[in-house]
Motif scaffolding. Structure first.
Motif, PDB file in Angstrom:
ATOM      1  N   GLU A   1       7.374  49.407 -19.667  1.00 37.16           N
ATOM      2  CA  GLU A   1       7.445  48.652 -20.918  1.00 37.16           C
ATOM      3  C   GLU A   1       7.132  47.186 -20.642  1.00 37.16           C
ATOM      4  O   GLU A   1       6.446  46.526 -21.418  1.00 37.16           O
ATOM      5  CB  GLU A   1       8.859  48.719 -21.523  1.00 37.16           C
ATOM      6  N   ILE A   2       7.670  46.708 -19.523  1.00 39.88           N
ATOM      7  CA  ILE A   2       7.426  45.308 -19.163  1.00 39.88           C
ATOM      8  C   ILE A   2       5.936  45.099 -18.877  1.00 39.88           C
ATOM      9  O   ILE A   2       5.338  44.113 -19.310  1.00 39.88           O
ATOM     10  CB  ILE A   2       8.307  44.907 -17.954  1.00 39.88           C
ATOM     11  N   ALA A   3       5.343  46.060 -18.180  1.00 41.97           N
ATOM     12  CA  ALA A   3       3.902  45.973 -17.887  1.00 41.97           C
ATOM     13  C   ALA A   3       3.101  45.986 -19.187  1.00 41.97           C
ATOM     14  O   ALA A   3       2.143  45.237 -19.362  1.00 41.97           O
ATOM     15  CB  ALA A   3       3.483  47.127 -16.986  1.00 41.97           C
ATOM     16  N   MET A   4       3.518  46.855 -20.092  1.00 43.74           N
ATOM     17  CA  MET A   4       2.842  46.984 -21.390  1.00 43.74           C
ATOM     18  C   MET A   4       2.938  45.659 -22.155  1.00 43.74           C
ATOM     19  O   MET A   4       1.954  45.170 -22.702  1.00 43.74           O
ATOM     20  CB  MET A   4       3.550  48.121 -22.142  1.00 43.74           C
ATOM     21  N   GLU A   5       4.134  45.108 -22.166  1.00 43.18           N
ATOM     22  CA  GLU A   5       4.360  43.839 -22.863  1.00 43.18           C
ATOM     23  C   GLU A   5       3.452  42.750 -22.265  1.00 43.18           C
ATOM     24  O   GLU A   5       2.841  41.961 -22.986  1.00 43.18           O
ATOM     25  CB  GLU A   5       5.833  43.422 -22.740  1.00 43.18           C
ATOM     26  N   GLU A   6       3.358  42.740 -20.937  1.00 43.06           N
ATOM     27  CA  GLU A   6       2.544  41.719 -20.278  1.00 43.06           C
ATOM     28  C   GLU A   6       1.075  41.872 -20.677  1.00 43.06           C
ATOM     29  O   GLU A   6       0.383  40.886 -20.924  1.00 43.06           O
ATOM     30  CB  GLU A   6       2.706  41.819 -18.751  1.00 43.06           C
ATOM     31  N   ALA A   7       0.640  43.113 -20.733  1.00 34.36           N
ATOM     32  CA  ALA A   7      -0.752  43.352 -21.120  1.00 34.36           C
ATOM     33  C   ALA A   7      -0.999  42.824 -22.533  1.00 34.36           C
ATOM     34  O   ALA A   7      -2.020  42.184 -22.807  1.00 34.36           O
ATOM     35  CB  ALA A   7      -1.068  44.842 -21.053  1.00 34.36           C
ATOM     36  N   VAL A   8      -0.046  43.081 -23.421  1.00 34.23           N
ATOM     37  CA  VAL A   8      -0.211  42.629 -24.805  1.00 34.23           C
ATOM     38  C   VAL A   8      -0.254  41.101 -24.849  1.00 34.23           C
ATOM     39  O   VAL A   8      -1.073  40.504 -25.548  1.00 34.23           O
ATOM     40  CB  VAL A   8       0.920  43.185 -25.691  1.00 34.23           C
ATOM     41  N   ARG A   9       0.622  40.472 -24.050  1.00 34.22           N
ATOM     42  CA  ARG A   9       0.621  39.000 -24.047  1.00 34.22           C
ATOM     43  C   ARG A   9      -0.698  38.448 -23.496  1.00 34.22           C
ATOM     44  O   ARG A   9      -1.214  37.455 -23.995  1.00 34.22           O
ATOM     45  CB  ARG A   9       1.793  38.475 -23.210  1.00 34.22           C
ATOM     46  N   LEU A  10      -1.224  39.112 -22.459  1.00 28.06           N
ATOM     47  CA  LEU A  10      -2.496  38.653 -21.892  1.00 28.06           C
ATOM     48  C   LEU A  10      -3.619  38.824 -22.907  1.00 28.06           C
ATOM     49  O   LEU A  10      -4.531  38.015 -22.988  1.00 28.06           O
ATOM     50  CB  LEU A  10      -2.811  39.428 -20.599  1.00 28.06           C
ATOM     51  N   LYS A  11      -3.501  39.892 -23.696  1.00 28.95           N
ATOM     52  CA  LYS A  11      -4.534  40.094 -24.719  1.00 28.95           C
ATOM     53  C   LYS A  11      -4.394  39.036 -25.814  1.00 28.95           C
ATOM     54  O   LYS A  11      -5.386  38.485 -26.293  1.00 28.95           O
ATOM     55  CB  LYS A  11      -4.419  41.498 -25.303  1.00 28.95           C
ATOM     56  N   GLU A  12      -3.148  38.758 -26.171  1.00 31.83           N
ATOM     57  CA  GLU A  12      -2.918  37.728 -27.196  1.00 31.83           C
ATOM     58  C   GLU A  12      -3.447  36.367 -26.739  1.00 31.83           C
ATOM     59  O   GLU A  12      -3.893  35.560 -27.550  1.00 31.83           O
ATOM     60  CB  GLU A  12      -1.415  37.635 -27.531  1.00 31.83           C
TER      61      GLU A  12
END
Lengths: 311, 248, 553
Positions: free
Chosen positions: B40-51
């Motif tokens: 979940e943390i990895a997923m969140e990080e990916a979303v933030r990097l995309k943002e």
């Protein structure tokens, strides 16, 4: 017979204490035990490693590229060393070994055993799963066994040996895609509850937020993180994020002080991986004493300041 | 730039683990499962990097049986653009998972693989490193801070000695530690939208991965319970005992 | 604080993914498909997954399931253990008891053709069927309020996420969505917090007797294989509760499933009068009875949970519908207490509601008019017939106690087929039954032995209960002073004992006492909302996903 290669973890010219515990695990497997020291200048570390009881040989690989422990750089060299007839390649199970071992195992195309906590035979080991809530016994398939050793499960070996030290050369090409920048030691402030090696937790017996000062004072004296039982959190003495226990944080420090905590099972669930538990409580019937390695019945408002002053 | 995020369906972290009385494993039937919290943390990080505009597409990948789709839907609700389900009903050990993920990374030409540092079921902590090893690319495990700049990433890692900073060339594998971020709440509208996002199903064979003999689990047991230690009478006695054990 | 909310519109929104809600969801989709109509169905569930908050005995009568999914066997419904033997005990003391001869067992307690199941797992299966039929199910989202406009229920608002203890928005605040529907089915289970409001708001209970409740406590054990008898059902009455008296009633159960798994439980009527009574401790000592202990000894307790049940039956049932919505299952109170079964009746009520709603939607209704066809369909169904036959059971027990009441029930069920020409009523609500502490005998419960009996906290631990720590307390005191100023002197604050999860504590020294609410422990049983003599505790849904995580319950 097994031929075991242990990869030495070291920093600033000193051997990491985990290596000695890894040797203990290797002795459980039995066989020739070699330690490999990969460093820019391995001499000092190798000399320390040579003293460890049960070690037959220390192999050094000197290379400026090995100045810092970069897994991608170390792995190809270890793979080359491992191919010299080793049956086992063991790593101390800290972040160094956890980072590096799988990189070696994959290159050797073998499965890895993580966190060995007991050795049954050269191929059968116990390891924790589900955060230590289930212990599985695994049998490794034929081939080199790459494993990390759970350091908390083994006791360091003696250091009265004088094994031979041999320099080795490796020809593996080392990658340039990973560059070490820096290492910052943990800040000197109070350590983070979840990663602290020492934790002091206070319970409802503290009675107020102000009274928690005795806990902070003691914790700061021994460089510990500070936690609390849910009762203390619910009473508003400390913020939520300090709660230790099943619904709060699950922690596994080397040393845990439960101060004025009765020891409800939820709390115990959060600390069952703590290496040593010290309980201080005025109620001799408190359940915490049933699981504590050291128990002291007494008034925490006297005990803690006394401990703080005596350390 | 594409990012792959691997996610695993595991017994939920709130569930009290129960070891089967015959020692054959832990009870997983009828037990709540969810996405591995580190993933979940990895997923969140990916979303933030995309943002932040650092990556353009997030592809969630899971390996496992049919129920893995739920986990992919969760990833899609987090913000993955699409998902790949590598379907297999067998026990997937880290080396096999790594081979499949490495193949998926190649196939998608992804520049970064983000994943949790370990799954909270087998606690192996191997897959990320193995993927990097198989692909001969950089790895940055136990990340607590990730910055991507062009074809490089700077990653702060939580190591025993403190915080280590690495600079890696992309493509690279980054595994998330606890403090990397705090995953967001999934919003109902996002969960609804996630139902419509595409999931591609492939087999291990499609990716050229064969199941080889792995570790064999011969027994599963509950941990030994702690036993009562010694009662000391005075602070001095306690301090001496702790010092003798090298704890203070 | 006004926040912008996303809105989604459905034809039918269902609150609660239990047997009633999921059966309703499936039925709407089945009927819509048969009629070639497109009807959208959305189910919200406060538990972290379907089944996480489901707790039941359960001996399951498959009647409603047979109607809903005649091919449930092929579809793999988790009905694995047929009842093989049915024992009923009257326990006369902590040591003694006698088995009721088969002849004297009332017909409602015969279980041939029934199955011992985990209702949580049946719900997981039903959830899968509902999704396969095209329903959307969102676990982890609690319905917080009903949207009522011009007297018509228009759907529900899902609870906000990311609100701190003080009620302020945290950085990750996520406002709850509005789920609007032509018809909303409230199927929250016993004492649903929205059902309760709607019953009050629309006066649905004005012609009904007060609802009556029990608290069911249950544990799952893995027992010694040599003591395991798959399919064995043991029901009990009497000790540790009353057999002849009426001050503390209830019954017990012990079911053998598969894989050496045994369910054991105690249901305590919430009409008990002694404020010192602790249902949890009654349950713990009950397990020490030789008849029960013989099975548990040497075994391991693997799970614990508790949930209130509605046992008032037909007499206590409110009106079924109101503009824009209906009640179903235990929100309505469809349990058949004479059979101590509520799953098949809950399912059936959901199915009837679904039939009424689907017909109305196909006929073009927009939900603004009360759905009277639900009540007429209900009245024409076997569900009504069954509940009518059992209507006297609860009142008779409350009036005459387990033994005499049981005998009257035997006569009614076995001689009159459940159709006594008269109806008994029980008009005293459960929160009014407590006697003052001064007039009550303190109960000294035995200390748990850690083998058969346990303390509260280690039990709650086995419910895998978890709540986000930093959120408003979801047990709202209308007047925060009452626990200490009134309940404590009068009843020694019974919340400390009736709560099966240790949520309520009175802490501090004399003169400086404080009422402590450990909301994180809450297993969502609703007993406090029911039994508080001041009716001062209002249970509201916490952040979605919180609460127990029951497996195989």
């Amino acid at each position: 017979m097994s031929k075991i290669l242990i990869i030495a973890e070291h920093a600033e010219g000193k051997l990491n204490a985990g290596v000695s515990k890894t040797v203990a695990a290797a002795k459980g497997i039995g066989g020739d035990i070699h330690i490999a020291v990969l460093a820019a200048d391995p001499a000092g570390v190798a000399a320390e490693a040579a003293k460890l009881d049960g070690v037959a040989k220390v192999i050094t690989v000197a290379n400026p590229a090995n100045a810092n422990p970069v897994a991608a750089v170390l792995a190809p060299q270890i793979v080359e060393l491992a191919k010299d007839g080793y049956s086992h390649v063991l790593f101390p199970g800290g972040t160094f070994g956890k980072d590096l071992a799988p990189r070696v195992a994959a290159k050797l195309d073998v499965h890895q055993v993580s966190d060995i906590m007991a050795v049954h035979s050269a191929t059968s080991f116990d390891r924790p799963t589900y955060a230590g809530n289930a212990i599985t016994t695994v049998e490794a398939p034929a081939g080199i066994i790459v494993a990390t050793v759970r350091l908390a499960s083994f006791t360091a070996v003696g250091a009265g040996n004088s094994a031979a030290v041999e320099a080795a050369t490796v020809s593996a090409t080392l990658p340039s895609h990973t560059r070490y920048v820096k290492l910052e030691a943990q800040k000197s402030e109070r350590p983070d509850l979840q990663s602290a090696a020492r934790v002091v937790s206070g319970g409802r017996a503290l009675g107020s937020s102000e009274n928690f000062k005795v806990v902070y004072d003691f914790a700061d004296k021994i460089g510990a993180g500070v936690g609390a039982s849910r009762a203390a959190v619910d009473s508003g003495y400390v913020p939520n994020d300090m709660q230790v226990g099943q619904t709060g944080k699950i922690i596994a420090p080397e040393l845990y002080f439960a101060v004025g905590i009765s020891g409800a099972i939820q709390h115990l669930a959060g600390i069952k991986d703590a290496r040593t538990i010290v309980a201080i409580n005025k109620d001799p019937e408190a359940p915490i004493f049933e699981v504590a390695d050291f128990g002291l019945v007494g008034d925490l408002f006297q005990v803690l300041p006394e401990m703080t002053s005596k350390l | 730039m594409k990012a792959l995020v691997s996610v695993k369906r595991v017994v939920d972290y709130n569930v009290r683990i129960q070891v089967k009385s015959d020692g054959s494993g832990v009870v997983t039937d009828g037990v709540k499962h969810s996405m591995n919290p580190f993933d979940e943390i990895a997923m969140e990080e990916a979303v933030r990097l995309k943002e932040k505009g650092k990556i353009t597409e997030i592809i969630a990948v899971t390996i496992g049986g049919a129920k893995g789709e739920e986990t992919l839907r969760t990833a899609l609700a987090f913000g993955a653009d699409r998902a790949i389900h590598i379907k297999d009903d067998g026990e997937i050990q880290p080396l096999t998972a790594a081979k499949a993920l490495a193949a998926a990374m190649k196939k998608e030409d992804a520049k970064v693989l983000l994943c949790g540092k370990q799954a909270i079921d087998d606690d192996a902590n191997q897959t990320a490193q193995m993927v990097a090893s198989l692909l001969d690319i950089a790895q940055a495990t136990f990340a607590s801070k990730v910055e991507i700049d062009g074809d490089k990433a700077t990653v702060v890692r939580e190591v025993d000695a403190g915080l280590e900073t690495l600079e890696v060339d992309l493509p690279a594998v980054i595994s998330a530690d606890l403090r990397l971020n705090e995953p967001r709440y999934l919003k109902l509208p996002d969960i609804m939208k996630a139902k419509k996002k595409p999931i591609e199903t492939v087999s291990l064979g499609d990716l050229g991965v064969t199941l080889a003999a792995g570790l064999k689990t011969t027994k599963t047991a509950p941990p030994p319970s702690r036993s009562k230690g010694v009662m000391v009478k005075t602070v001095d006695e306690l301090v001496d005992a702790l010092k003798a054990k090298g704890l203070l | 604080m006004s926040v912008e909310r996303d809105v989604m519109e459905y034809d039918v929104v269902i609150v609660g993914a239990g047997p009633a809600g999921l059966s309703a969801a499936c039925r709407v989709k089945q009927l819509a498909a048969a009629a070639g109509a497109e009807i959208s169905v959305c189910v919200v569930e406060k538990g972290s997954e379907v089944g996480a908050h489901i707790l039941s005995g359960a001996v399951f009568e498959p009647r409603a399931l047979n109607e809903l999914f005649p091919d449930w066997k092929e579809k793999g419904a988790p009905l694995k253990t047929p009842v093989k033997r049915d024992d009923i005990y009257f326990f006369t003391s902590a040591e003694k008891g006698f088995k009721m001869p088969g002849l004297f067992v009332p017909k409602t307690m015969h279980n041939e053709g029934n199955y011992i199941i985990s209702l949580a797992n049946l719900c997981r299966w039903l959830g899968q069927q509902a999704e396969d039929l095209g329903c959307e199910i969102y676990p982890g989202f609690a319905a917080q309020t009903a949207i009522i406009e011009d007297g018509v229920v228009k759907g529900i608002t899902v609870g906000d996420m990311g609100v701190n203890r003080e009620g302020e928005h945290k950085p990750d605040f996520a406002p709850g969505m509005e789920l609007r529907a032509k018809y909303t089915i409230f199927a929250e289970g016993c004492r649903g917090h929205l059902g309760k409001q709607l019953i009050a708001q629309y006066g649905l209970d004005k012609n009904a007797d007060p609802q009556h409740y029990g608290i069911g406590l249950k544990e799952i054990w893995t027992v010694d294989p040599s003591k395991f008898e798959p399919g064995l059902v043991v029901h009990g009455a009497g000790w540790p509760l009353d057999l002849v008296g009426t001050s503390a009633l209830g019954g017990s159960f012990l079911y053998h499933l598969e894989d050496n798994t045994v369910y054991v439980g105690l249901i305590v009527d919430l009409s008990y009068s002694n404020p010192y009574l602790s249902p949890f401790d009654e349950f713990q000592r009950f397990k020490q009875h030789p008849v029960i202990r013989q099975y548990l000894e040497g075994g391991t307790r693997v799970a614990y949970g508790a949930r209130a049940i509605c046992k008032g039956g037909l007499n206590s049932m409110p009106e079924l519908a109101f503009p824009g919505g209906v009640l179903a299952g235990c929100d309505l109170g469809t349990m058949n207490f004479a059979k101590i079964k509520g799953s098949h009746t809950a399912m059936k009520s959901g199915m009837i509601a679904a039939e009424a709603i689907t017909e109305a939607l196909i006929a073009g209704a927009d939900g603004s008019v009360k759905l009277d066809s639900y009540a007429s369909k209900f009245k024409a169904s076997w569900l009504y017939d069954e509940l009518y036959r059992s209507r006297n059971f609860g009142p008779v027990m409350h009036k005459f106690g387990s033994l005499i009441g049981g005998a009257i029930n035997w006569i009614e069920q076995n001689i009159f087929g459940g159709k006594f020409p008269w109806t008994f009523h029980d008009l005293k609500p459960d929160y009014k039954t407590l006697k003052p502490a001064a007039e009550s005998q303190k109960i000294e419960y035995p200390k748990p032995d850690g083998k058969i009996s346990f303390d509260k906290l280690s039990s709650v631990f086995l419910s895998s209960t978890n709540h986000e720590e930093d959120q408003p307390v979801h047990l709202v005191l209308k007047d925060p002073s009452i626990p200490i100023s009134k309940n404590l002197p009068m009843y020694d604050e019974p919340a400390q004992r009736y709560c099966p999860a240790g949520v309520y504590e009175v802490v501090g020294e004399a003169g400086d006492k404080r009422f402590q609410i450990n909301a994180q422990n809450c297993v969502h049983c609703k007993t406090c909302d029911i039994k508080d003599p001041a009716q001062n505790i209002n249970w509201i849904a916490p952040e979605g996903g919180g609460g127990p995580n029951y497996a195989n319950m």
